[in-house]
Design an enzyme around this catalytic site. Structure first.
Site, PDB file in Angstrom:
ATOM      1  N   ASP A 352       0.818  -1.212   0.000  1.00 41.99           N
ATOM      2  CA  ASP A 352       0.000   0.000   0.000  1.00 41.99           C
ATOM      3  C   ASP A 352       0.854   1.265   0.000  1.00 41.99           C
ATOM      4  O   ASP A 352       0.678   2.169  -0.819  1.00 41.99           O
ATOM      5  CB  ASP A 352      -0.920  -0.037   1.228  1.00 41.99           C
ATOM      6  CG  ASP A 352      -1.815   1.180   1.372  1.00 41.99           C
ATOM      7  OD1 ASP A 352      -1.314   2.318   1.274  1.00 41.99           O
ATOM      8  OD2 ASP A 352      -3.011   1.007   1.629  1.00 41.99           O
ATOM      9  N   LEU A 382      -5.524   1.918   0.736  1.00 42.99           N
ATOM     10  CA  LEU A 382      -5.577   1.014  -0.411  1.00 42.99           C
ATOM     11  C   LEU A 382      -5.688  -0.431   0.054  1.00 42.99           C
ATOM     12  O   LEU A 382      -6.429  -1.234  -0.526  1.00 42.99           O
ATOM     13  CB  LEU A 382      -4.335   1.194  -1.291  1.00 42.99           C
ATOM     14  CG  LEU A 382      -3.967   2.607  -1.721  1.00 42.99           C
ATOM     15  CD1 LEU A 382      -2.839   2.565  -2.745  1.00 42.99           C
ATOM     16  CD2 LEU A 382      -5.160   3.362  -2.256  1.00 42.99           C
ATOM     17  N   ASP A 383      -4.954  -0.778   1.094  1.00 41.46           N
ATOM     18  CA  ASP A 383      -5.023  -2.128   1.657  1.00 41.46           C
ATOM     19  C   ASP A 383      -6.429  -2.440   2.163  1.00 41.46           C
ATOM     20  O   ASP A 383      -7.035  -3.456   1.801  1.00 41.46           O
ATOM     21  CB  ASP A 383      -4.044  -2.265   2.825  1.00 41.46           C
ATOM     22  CG  ASP A 383      -2.722  -2.892   2.429  1.00 41.46           C
ATOM     23  OD1 ASP A 383      -2.694  -3.640   1.432  1.00 41.46           O
ATOM     24  OD2 ASP A 383      -1.723  -2.641   3.105  1.00 41.46           O
ATOM     25  N   HIS A 384      -6.931  -1.592   3.045  1.00 45.09           N
ATOM     26  CA  HIS A 384      -8.208  -1.896   3.676  1.00 45.09           C
ATOM     27  C   HIS A 384      -9.358  -1.869   2.671  1.00 45.09           C
ATOM     28  O   HIS A 384     -10.202  -2.780   2.675  1.00 45.09           O
ATOM     29  CB  HIS A 384      -8.460  -0.942   4.839  1.00 45.09           C
ATOM     30  CG  HIS A 384      -7.676  -1.281   6.061  1.00 45.09           C
ATOM     31  ND1 HIS A 384      -8.119  -2.171   7.014  1.00 45.09           N
ATOM     32  CD2 HIS A 384      -6.442  -0.880   6.475  1.00 45.09           C
ATOM     33  CE1 HIS A 384      -7.217  -2.295   7.974  1.00 45.09           C
ATOM     34  NE2 HIS A 384      -6.181  -1.514   7.666  1.00 45.09           N
TER      35      HIS A 384
END
Length: 497
Positions: A352, A382-384
């Site tokens: 991310d 972006l990850d979550h």
């Protein structure tokens, strides 16, 4: 950042924000996701999105992304429950709760002691000799050691790394690191990213891509059970945040999620604690023929195969989506990548923090804040977001399998998620948001037992009125369980009817 200022000055950007040119409402954002997944629009009547942005300090709409990605996954679970005969139910997502869960790895505590995510000593931003910035991700030991070797075997020390990087041009170091299989990106402006071959490829990516990849009979959903995903089997071959969040979300709605790790690969206990809730965890080494055969047997009886390794890594062991569809017609393959399946960076490793640095978001945040150093987003957005979009895509494919039959491939990438968040627009005063208070965070946490001690961690923010999400199993150290299924899968149940 000069390129960004030349392409879209702060005053011009603020004018566009004031005009509302880039700011769809959260219900509109959710409706667009729902349409893109080809799901029945009537279900949208069951959603309640409350709260207002900004909550976290950012010029990007990270809180709207949190709320709508979680709402999409929660509504998909509710729709599966309804289609199984369980009746309609309301789904509520409070924006503040979603913002808190979007940083779930930061709020974790074990036995009353903070246990949240940590960074390696040399990870982060550095200015190179040409004045451009690079970001290093060195949390995995092999990535750390590789960077130190590339810099001339310098010490594991920020000052030593900074001195070595002062002799490099940023673009050349990024390219050399990529060639060595390391994870480094140069800070780009939004305009620079958009003009790059990878930026152009990423611009065509939807937040979730769902495609049929093989023929299989229709598999109607079985009768209602206590939980929306009861009986669903998920093989979770993911690490770090995005993929594990997807598995955690599916587990919250009742799926039997079996996480598969490898004994020889590094991991972060603090992330495993947070994302391992609701899952069982087994270890297999795919370099060993016996373990490879064991995974093949598990995949043959799974509903969903979720993987987030470097593109080609799992396929190289015989588990490409097409191979899985041949092994198990009707399977849903869910794939996470850093930069997407298109463009010259399609095979690159990434995280991310590196993607938001490469795609212009960090430079744009600094521009909005009138700062000269790249500024990261306030969370691993972006990850979550990718995690919840992966779970949403998996459930959407499950619904479409019930109607259309077929084997399915769901693709989500950090770069594609970044483009989606950018398309949501910007907030003129977003960086002035006060953030989250300790009292607000504490109210969103719950206590449970775990294999690491008594844990306090975030509740799931998507609240379903009839089937509240919960994690029935405690987070456990990797490899704590046998690599076997514990219940009949939805797919197996349908094949036996």
């Amino acid at each position: 950042m000069a390129g960004e200022r030349a392409s879209l000055g702060l005053d011009r950007w603020a004018t566009r924000v004031k005009a509302g040119a880039m700011n769809p409402t959260p219900p509109d954002i959710l409706a667009a996701l729902w349409r893109q997944a080809a799901l029945e629009p009537a279900a949208l009547a069951q959603i309640n999105l409350n709260g207002a942005e900004p909550i976290q300090p950012s010029s990007f709409r990270v809180d709207a992304a949190a709320q709508t990605s979680m709402a999409a996954s929660g509504l998909a679970a509710a729709e599966i429950h309804r289609r199984r005969g369980g009746g309609a139910q309301g789904v509520t997502v409070a924006m503040r709760d979603a913002a808190i869960e979007f940083r779930s790895e930061h709020w974790l505590s074990i036995a009353g002691q903070p246990a949240g995510a940590r960074w390696d000593a040399i990870a982060g931003l550095y200015q190179c000799g040409d004045g451009r910035w690079v970001r290093l991700h060195t949390n995995f030991p092999h990535h750390r050691d590789g960077v130190l070797r590339l810099l001339g075997d310098v010490a594991h020390d920020r000052a030593a790394v900074a001195a070595a990087l002062s002799t490099w041009r940023a673009a050349e170091f990024e390219a050399a690191a990529a060639e060595a299989g390391l994870v480094v990106t140069m800070t780009r402006s939004l305009a620079e990213w958009d003009a790059s071959p990878q930026g152009q490829a990423a611009s065509s990516l939807p937040p979730v891509l769902i495609e049929k990849i093989g023929d299989a009979p229709r598999m109607p959903l079985p009768p209602a059970a206590e939980r929306p995903l009861s009986g669903l089997r998920v093989l979770d071959l993911t690490r770090v945040i995005a993929g594990p969040v997807a598995g955690r979300t599916l587990a919250a709605h009742g799926a039997d999620v079996l996480h598969i790790s490898a004994p020889h690969l590094p991991s972060f206990d603090e992330l495993v604690m947070d994302t391992g809730r609701g899952k069982r965890t087994a270890a297999l080494d795919l370099r060993a023929p016996g373990d490879q055969a064991r995974l093949r047997d598990l995949a043959a009886r799974a509903d969903i195969f979720l993987q987030g390794y470097r593109p080609g890594a799992i396929a190289g062991h015989g588990f490409a989506p097409e191979a899985l569809a041949a092994l198990n017609p009707g399977i849903i393959c869910v794939s996470l990548s850093a930069y997407g399946h298109l463009g010259p960076w399609a095979g690159r490793r990434g995280f991310d923090s590196l993607v938001q640095n490469a795609n212009g978001m960090n430079d744009a945040e600094a521009l909005a804040a009138r700062e000269d150093k790249p500024r990261a987003l306030p969370c691993q957005a972006l990850d979550h977001a990718s995690g919840y979009l992966l779970a949403f895509g998996a459930m959407a494919a499950l619904l479409r399998r019930a109607e259309e039959g077929g084997s399915w491939l769901v693709r989500v990438s950090l770069a594609g998620t970044g483009e989606w968040i950018k398309r949501l627009g910007r907030l003129e005063a977003g960086l002035a948001a006060p953030g989250l208070t300790p009292a607000e965070i504490d109210a969103a946490l719950e206590e449970s037992d775990s294999g690491f001690g008594v844990m306090r961690a975030t509740r799931h923010a998507a609240r379903l009125s009839a089937t509240p999400p919960r994690w029935d199993l405690p987070a456990m150290p990797l490899g704590s369980h046998a690599p076997e299924w514990r219940q009949t899968s939805l797919q197996t149940a349908q094949k036996q009817r």
